[in-house]
Design an enzyme around this catalytic site. Structure first.
Site: not given
Ligand code: FDA
Length: 288
Positions: A113, A163
């Site tokens: 991570d 990732r």
């Molecule tokens: P974002 O938060 O911009 O959301 C975009 C859209 O996604 C929303 O408008 C909605 O449509 C949908 N969405 C998001 N959350 C939702 C919810 N709870 N329910 C329904 N829809 C939702 N970070 C880091 O700094 N270091 C790391 O090592 C990791 N590792 C990691 C592993 C995995 C498998 C994931 C999925 C994420 C991480 N992260 C991470 C976290 C990542 O950086 C980020 O904070 C979250 O994934 C949220 O970003 P999104 O890409 O989902 O989009």
């Protein structure tokens, strides 16, 4: 009104599999029935002694044993601050090497991570060094950091699996894009670079737009659906997770477990107001 910890604990259960490895194994097995794979995160970060760091490594070795025992389709996700990075770089390297060597023996994989930006350079250095001896270790790139485009080029050059996520820590505007639109644009730019490399990468997001653009880019490049994977967090947007599996994509769910769930839970609340409301309902609902 008082906030109760049991209430917070109940709210955290949306995102955390449980406090024990046995509970996490059950969650992974249930995911497998749905055609999903997993990555197991034993929660805990910023340990304060080398004994704690070694104990964290040993706990992850136990996770790898359970993966073998139950034939789980799961990798492990580790944080270097949990393996002693703040205390001794050489001990941290040794702990990570122990996990990667064991993962190699059993045909598994270690995803490191990415934490706050003070760790970025060292984390990438440690991964690329270790990757020279063992391919079973991958890195995380955060699209919000300005430096990430160069880091992606560097990891591709080293053949390291990445990732890609947007980034979950509070970073200053001197290091990270302050506007979401810029983070999203950078995410798409980096996603294209990764897919074009034709190495196996991990697209981690719940954002339907990022996912659709990834699918389009993979089609245009003629990539098969098993030449990359999507990743999402346990408890987040399950309908979309199921849809991806129905559409024939690989979906890996990040399954955190353990007693140190608080910082992880706080990051989930911070990134989405709807999560905050969900948690508050649980917490306030538990006040008698
Ligand atoms: P974002 O938060 O911009 O959301 C975009 C859209 O996604 C929303 O408008 C909605 O449509 C949908 N969405 C998001 N959350 C939702 C919810 N709870 N329910 C329904 N829809 C939702 N970070 C880091 O700094 N270091 C790391 O090592 C990791 N590792 C990691 C592993 C995995 C498998 C994931 C999925 C994420 C991480 N992260 C991470 C976290 C990542 O950086 C980020 O904070 C979250 O994934 C949220 O970003 P999104 O890409 O989902 O989009």
């Amino acid at each position: 009104m008082l906030l109760s910890l049991p209430g917070a604990e109940r709210a955290a259960r949306q995102f955390v599999a449980g406090e024990t490895l046995a509970q996490a194994v059950e969650v992974v097995r249930a995911l497998q029935v749905k055609g999903m794979v997993a990555t197991l995160d034993h929660l805990g970060e910023n340990v304060t002694s080398l004994e704690q760091a070694r104990a964290a490594r040993d706990e992850y070795l136990e996770v790898l044993d359970e993966i073998v025992r139950y034939k789980l389709r799961a990798t492990i996700s580790v944080k270097l601050s949990q393996l002693g990075m703040d205390l001794s770089e050489s001990e941290c390297r040794k702990n990570l090497r122990g996990l990667v060597e064991r993962a190699c023996e059993i045909g598994d994989f270690v995803e490191v991570d990415m934490e706050g930006s003070t760790y970025t350079e060292k984390t990438l250095e440690i991964i690329t060094d270790l990757h020279r001896d063992h391919a079973a270790v991958g890195a995380v790139i955060q699209a919000y950091l300005y430096r990430s485009e160069d880091d992606v080029k560097r990891l591709i050059r080293h053949g390291v699996s990445v990732r890609l996520c947007k980034g979950a820590y509070n970073e200053p505007s001197s290091l990270a894009f302050p506007n979401k639109a810029d983070v999203d644009a950078n995410y798409l730019r980096l996603m294209h670079m990764l897919l074009e490399s034709r190495l196996y990468h991990r697209i981690a997001t719940h954002d339907p737009r990022m996912i659709a653009e990834t699918q389009r880019a993979a089609d245009e490049l003629g990539l098969m659906k098993n030449q990359f994977e999507f990743q999402m967090l346990h408890g987040v947007n399950r309908p979309l997770q199921e849809q991806l599996v129905r559409d024939g994509y690989r979906l890996r769910v990040y399954v955190p477990f353990g007693r140190a769930w608080f910082p992880y839970f706080m990051r989930r609340l911070a990134e989405r107001p709807a999560n905050m409301w969900f948690a508050l309902r649980g917490i306030v609902g538990s006040v008698r």
